[in-house]
Design a protein around this motif. Structure first.
Motif, PDB file in Angstrom:
ATOM      1  N   ALA B 348       0.839  -1.193   0.000  1.00  0.00           N
ATOM      2  CA  ALA B 348       0.000   0.000   0.000  1.00  0.00           C
ATOM      3  C   ALA B 348       0.878   1.247   0.000  1.00  0.00           C
ATOM      4  O   ALA B 348       0.653   2.189  -0.773  1.00  0.00           O
ATOM      5  N   LEU B 349       1.870   1.213   0.860  1.00  0.00           N
ATOM      6  CA  LEU B 349       2.760   2.356   0.973  1.00  0.00           C
ATOM      7  C   LEU B 349       3.510   2.604  -0.331  1.00  0.00           C
ATOM      8  O   LEU B 349       3.587   3.740  -0.809  1.00  0.00           O
ATOM      9  N   HIS B 352       1.302   3.974  -2.982  1.00  0.00           N
ATOM     10  CA  HIS B 352       0.977   5.360  -2.646  1.00  0.00           C
ATOM     11  C   HIS B 352       2.151   6.275  -2.970  1.00  0.00           C
ATOM     12  O   HIS B 352       1.989   7.330  -3.612  1.00  0.00           O
ATOM     13  N   ARG B 355       2.594   6.642  -6.693  1.00  0.00           N
ATOM     14  CA  ARG B 355       1.513   7.359  -7.377  1.00  0.00           C
ATOM     15  C   ARG B 355       1.551   8.864  -7.116  1.00  0.00           C
ATOM     16  O   ARG B 355       1.177   9.653  -7.983  1.00  0.00           O
ATOM     17  N   THR B 356       1.934   9.240  -5.932  1.00  0.00           N
ATOM     18  CA  THR B 356       1.831  10.664  -5.553  1.00  0.00           C
ATOM     19  C   THR B 356       2.571  11.619  -6.490  1.00  0.00           C
ATOM     20  O   THR B 356       1.942  12.537  -7.046  1.00  0.00           O
ATOM     21  N   THR B 359       0.947  11.694  -9.848  1.00  0.00           N
ATOM     22  CA  THR B 359      -0.314  12.438  -9.840  1.00  0.00           C
ATOM     23  C   THR B 359      -0.059  13.928  -9.997  1.00  0.00           C
ATOM     24  O   THR B 359      -0.764  14.619 -10.750  1.00  0.00           O
ATOM     25  N   GLY B 360       0.966  14.387  -9.297  1.00  0.00           N
ATOM     26  CA  GLY B 360       1.320  15.795  -9.403  1.00  0.00           C
ATOM     27  C   GLY B 360       1.636  16.167 -10.842  1.00  0.00           C
ATOM     28  O   GLY B 360       1.109  17.148 -11.390  1.00  0.00           O
ATOM     29  N   LYS B 362       0.723  14.653 -13.476  1.00  0.00           N
ATOM     30  CA  LYS B 362      -0.508  14.571 -14.277  1.00  0.00           C
ATOM     31  C   LYS B 362      -1.298  15.882 -14.201  1.00  0.00           C
ATOM     32  O   LYS B 362      -1.791  16.380 -15.227  1.00  0.00           O
ATOM     33  N   TYR B 388       2.909  13.625 -20.894  1.00  0.00           N
ATOM     34  CA  TYR B 388       1.681  13.161 -20.237  1.00  0.00           C
ATOM     35  C   TYR B 388       1.498  11.657 -20.410  1.00  0.00           C
ATOM     36  O   TYR B 388       1.194  10.931 -19.465  1.00  0.00           O
ATOM     37  N   LEU B 395       1.814   5.318 -14.336  1.00  0.00           N
ATOM     38  CA  LEU B 395       0.694   5.044 -13.424  1.00  0.00           C
ATOM     39  C   LEU B 395       0.064   3.685 -13.720  1.00  0.00           C
ATOM     40  O   LEU B 395      -0.301   2.944 -12.810  1.00  0.00           O
ATOM     41  N   ASN B 399      -0.277   0.433 -11.254  1.00  0.00           N
ATOM     42  CA  ASN B 399      -1.543  -0.283 -11.056  1.00  0.00           C
ATOM     43  C   ASN B 399      -1.390  -1.772 -11.289  1.00  0.00           C
ATOM     44  O   ASN B 399      -1.865  -2.600 -10.512  1.00  0.00           O
ATOM     45  N   LEU B 402       0.766  -3.482  -8.614  1.00  0.00           N
ATOM     46  CA  LEU B 402      -0.010  -3.562  -7.380  1.00  0.00           C
ATOM     47  C   LEU B 402      -1.031  -4.682  -7.458  1.00  0.00           C
ATOM     48  O   LEU B 402      -1.221  -5.453  -6.515  1.00  0.00           O
ATOM     49  N   ARG B 406      -1.196  -8.018  -5.145  1.00  0.00           N
ATOM     50  CA  ARG B 406      -2.413  -8.333  -4.383  1.00  0.00           C
ATOM     51  C   ARG B 406      -2.923  -9.729  -4.713  1.00  0.00           C
ATOM     52  O   ARG B 406      -3.408 -10.448  -3.853  1.00  0.00           O
ATOM     53  N   LYS B 411      -5.511 -11.135  -2.120  1.00  0.00           N
ATOM     54  CA  LYS B 411      -6.292 -10.026  -1.589  1.00  0.00           C
ATOM     55  C   LYS B 411      -7.186  -9.355  -2.605  1.00  0.00           C
ATOM     56  O   LYS B 411      -7.660  -8.261  -2.385  1.00  0.00           O
ATOM     57  N   THR B 413     -10.565  -9.140  -4.612  1.00  0.00           N
ATOM     58  CA  THR B 413     -11.938  -9.638  -4.705  1.00  0.00           C
ATOM     59  C   THR B 413     -12.648  -8.918  -5.837  1.00  0.00           C
ATOM     60  O   THR B 413     -12.389  -7.747  -6.123  1.00  0.00           O
TER      61      THR B 413
END
Lengths: 121, 580
Positions: B348-349, B352, B355-356, B359-360, B362, B388, B395, B399, B402, B406, B411, B413
């Motif tokens: 998760a970390l 995150h 992505r951060t 995202t900026g 983007k 871009y 990104l 995804n 990740l 998972r 994990k 579902t």
């Protein structure tokens, strides 16, 4: 003019969202963590809160718990805006009354605006 | 991802057996050793018990023999008394005496009773004679004919008798040396108990006196068999052997009860040997049990101990094993849970954190692109667009990674919903259009007249289709053609994506859907992508209980065909599992 509160700890993102939303005619307030959000919401009632989850001092979920969305502020719409998409966070957010859970990384400026418009409609 | 993978492998190799079985094994060994010791001890105890009983028998038998001999000595003392009065007595007196003794009734073991008179002859000791002057037997009527026999004729006998004279005590002699019994009894072994008789009433003190005053010897004879049989209680359970002397020697065997009683040894045997002195001789008895003399419970006890002990050990060991296993399992699953939690947090970390910044980027590139900083020239727009896109790809990769992580953690579902497959495909194509147009590729869509709906997880199906269509574009030349068709029958919806691209070699097809497989793209000359795209697609389709197939020909093109069931049979949330 609709009021939007942006709660986001990343400075660059916070400023970007502010820029985008102000350009589209919204009154924008910003907070860098949950604690600040609490203080701001004591003074104003926003129409929409863009809420990040992982923040220092007080995170998004803790803020929501304290804010007591469903009973105290039923007219306020909250969009959880996070880059973590764990199932627990999603479930908890909806339980606390969030309108939507959106992955920050998904929204380009255009998409952000559309999202806000849809929610406030 | 590799670190996480390794952890999973480690889990499978956990040494369950050693950890869980070891305490139980140790306990079992310790208890078994204890049991064996105890069992041996109880076997020993049974042995001792048996031996004790046999010993007692031997002891009792010897006591009886001693007692009997003492009785006979008493008879002889009485007889001595008779001859003390007068060495010459009348026949009548003798008959009276014998009759009064009532040998047959009171001393059934005594065969005969008699007196030997010692007469000096010519003052020369060596020519001494010891003559039987009296002898009576309740069993032999004409035994009296034995009288006149000189017992000193045999030097051995003479020696023994003289020793008895000198020591003033009784002696036991074997009757073979006596030609005493003419009848059938003489073929049976017998003994004589002989006691010196002196002329004076009081006990003569010195040897000299004794020699002087010897008038003769009183004796009783008894038959071995009768004697021993009557002394030894005749039972089937024991075998008695009597030996003359202090040690067991075959040629000194006097009596063996197995001569008269047939003996079948049955079971465990204990033997007891004891020696006793009788008159002036030693007598050794050997007693053995011929069959079980212990109670069945006593005999069965060692076996019972073994059986009970073994059962006990079995249950205790089993119990301990189960206990340890349960505990180890719960500890381990607790450990696993902690590890899993750590993994999840890391994931998760990481996602995150990755992505951060993207995202900026983007947002700012987006703002630039949308004219927030003023009008943008075509050239500028192009540059911004490239940046871009690069960022978008990053990104997407995050995804995908990740998602794969998972998946491994079990994990993921699925949330099933009734989705409009046709419009979803259209949406994806619209999104991809700009890129495809740029490459001057042609994208053709064929759909049925009516929209096709399926029960699926919209987000993941979108991810899968995006991936495939993207692939098609990536691996097709400029001006190439991509055809997407959506159709359905009663059970499945089918999406086919066909391209006229470079194709994949047959040998590589096998690797295509594997995790981290990277097949070089001839077009771009580089290997791009995270390597998990098709693995992901496969996993998503499989989770929906669908199928994906692939056909390709080099330089002709490739076709993906995806089948998704219209309805899902399982519960609403279905978990994807790790199986490769």
């Amino acid at each position: 003019m609709k009021k939007i509160l942006i709660v986001e700890d990343e400075k660059t993102l916070n400023e970007a969202y502010q820029m985008i939303l102000e350009r589209h005619g919204y009154e924008v307030y910003t907070a860098y963590d949950g604690q600040e959000a609490v203080e701001i919401t004591k003074k104003i009632e926003p129409d929409l809160i863009l809420l990040d989850l992982r923040m220092p001092r007080m995170g998004g979920l803790d803020f929501l718990k304290q804010y007591d969305l469903t009973s105290s502020h039923p007219d306020v719409k909250v969009v959880v805006f996070s880059n973590m998409d764990t199932k627990e966070d999603i479930d908890e957010s909806y339980k606390l009354g969030a309108e939507k859970y959106v992955l920050k990384a998904w929204a380009s400026p255009k998409e952000l605006v559309k999202l806000v418009e849809d929610v406030l409609a | 991802m590799f670190y996480i993978e390794k952890l999973s492998e480690g889990r499978k190799k956990y040494p369950w057996f050693i950890n869980t079985a070891l305490p139980a094994i140790i306990v079992m060994l310790v208890l078994s050793i204890t049991l064996i010791v105890y069992w041996r001890a109880s076997l020993q105890q049974v042995e001792s018990q048996r031996h004790e009983i046999v010993s007692r028998r031997a002891h009792n038998a010897l006591s009886s023999i001693q007692a009997r001999i003492i009785t006979y000595e008493d008879i002889l003392l009485t007889t001595r008394g008779l001859f003390n009065e007068n060495a010459q007595i009348t026949d009548r007196r003798w008959q009276q005496f014998v009759h009064a003794l009532d040998l047959e009734e009171r001393h059934p073991g005594v065969y005969s009773l008699g007196f030997i008179e010692v007469a000096e002859s010519g003052g020369d000791n060596t020519a001494e004679k010891a003559t039987i002057t009296r002898v009576t037997s309740p069993y032999e009527k004409n035994i009296a004919s034995e009288t006149g026999y000189d017992v000193y004729a045999d030097p051995e006998v003479k020696r023994s008798l003289e020793r008895a004279r000198d020591n003033a005590r009784a002696t036991i002699l074997r009757a073979e040396n006596f030609e005493l019994h003419n009848s059938s009894a003489s073929s049976r072994k017998s003994f004589l108990l002989v006691m010196p008789v002196y002329s004076s009433n009081h006990d003569a003190g010195t040897i000299e006196e004794r020699r002087q005053e010897l008038s003769g010897y009183a004796f009783v004879s008894f038959l071995n068999d009768d004697f021993f049989t009557s002394v030894v209680s005749n039972e089937d359970s024991y075998n008695y052997q009597l030996y003359s002397g202090a040690i067991v020697e075959e040629n000194e065997l006097l009596y063996d009860s197995s001569d008269t009683n047939e003996v079948n040894y049955d079971g465990a045997v204990s033997t007891s040997t004891e020696t006793v002195s009788v008159a002036d001789k030693a007598l050794t008895i050997v007693v053995a049990n011929t069959r079980s003399i212990l109670s069945p419970e006593a005999v069965a006890r060692p076996t019972a101990v073994l059986v009970a002990g073994s059962s006990f050990i079995f249950f205790v060991t089993g119990f301990i094993y189960l206990l340890t296993r349960t505990r180890t399992r719960s500890l381990w699953s607790h450990e696993e849970a902690k590890v899993q939690q750590a993994k999840d947090e890391l994931l998760a970390l990481a996602s995150h954190q990755l992505r951060t910044p993207a995202t900026g980027v983007k947002q700012y590139l987006g703002m630039l692109r949308e004219g927030y900083a003023g009008p943008v020239s075509q050239k500028q727009a192009k540059l911004i667009e490239s940046a871009y896109e690069g960022n978008e790809r990053q990104l997407t990769i995050v995804n995908e990674l990740l998602f794969v992580a998972r998946l491994d953690a079990g994990k993921v579902t699925l949330d099933y919903d009734k989705i409009n497959l046709t419009s979803l495909v259209k949406e994806i194509i619209d999104e991809q259009k700009p890129k495809i147009d740029e490459l001057k590729q042609k994208l053709e869509l064929r759909v049925a007249d009516s929209d096709i709906y399926i029960e699926a997880d919209k987000g993941y199906v979108r991810m899968a289709l995006e991936n495939i269509i993207n692939n098609a574009s990536k691996y097709t030349h400029e001006k190439g053609k991509i055809r997407v068709s959506v159709s359905a029958n009663d059970e499945n919806a089918r999406i086919t994506i066909q391209d006229t691209g470079v194709g994949v070699e047959e040998k590589d097809i096998h690797h295509l859907f594997k995790k981290f497989s990277r097949i070089p793209n001839e077009l771009t000359g580089q290997v791009s992508g995270s390597g998990v795209g098709l693995y992901l697609v496969r996993k998503i389709i499989e989770a929906h209980s669908g199928t994906i197939s692939f056909m390709s020909k080099i330089n002709v093109g490739s076709t993906f065909a995806i089948d998704l069931p219209i309805t899902q049979t399982a519960s609403a949330d279905k978990a994807l599992n790790i199986s490769q």
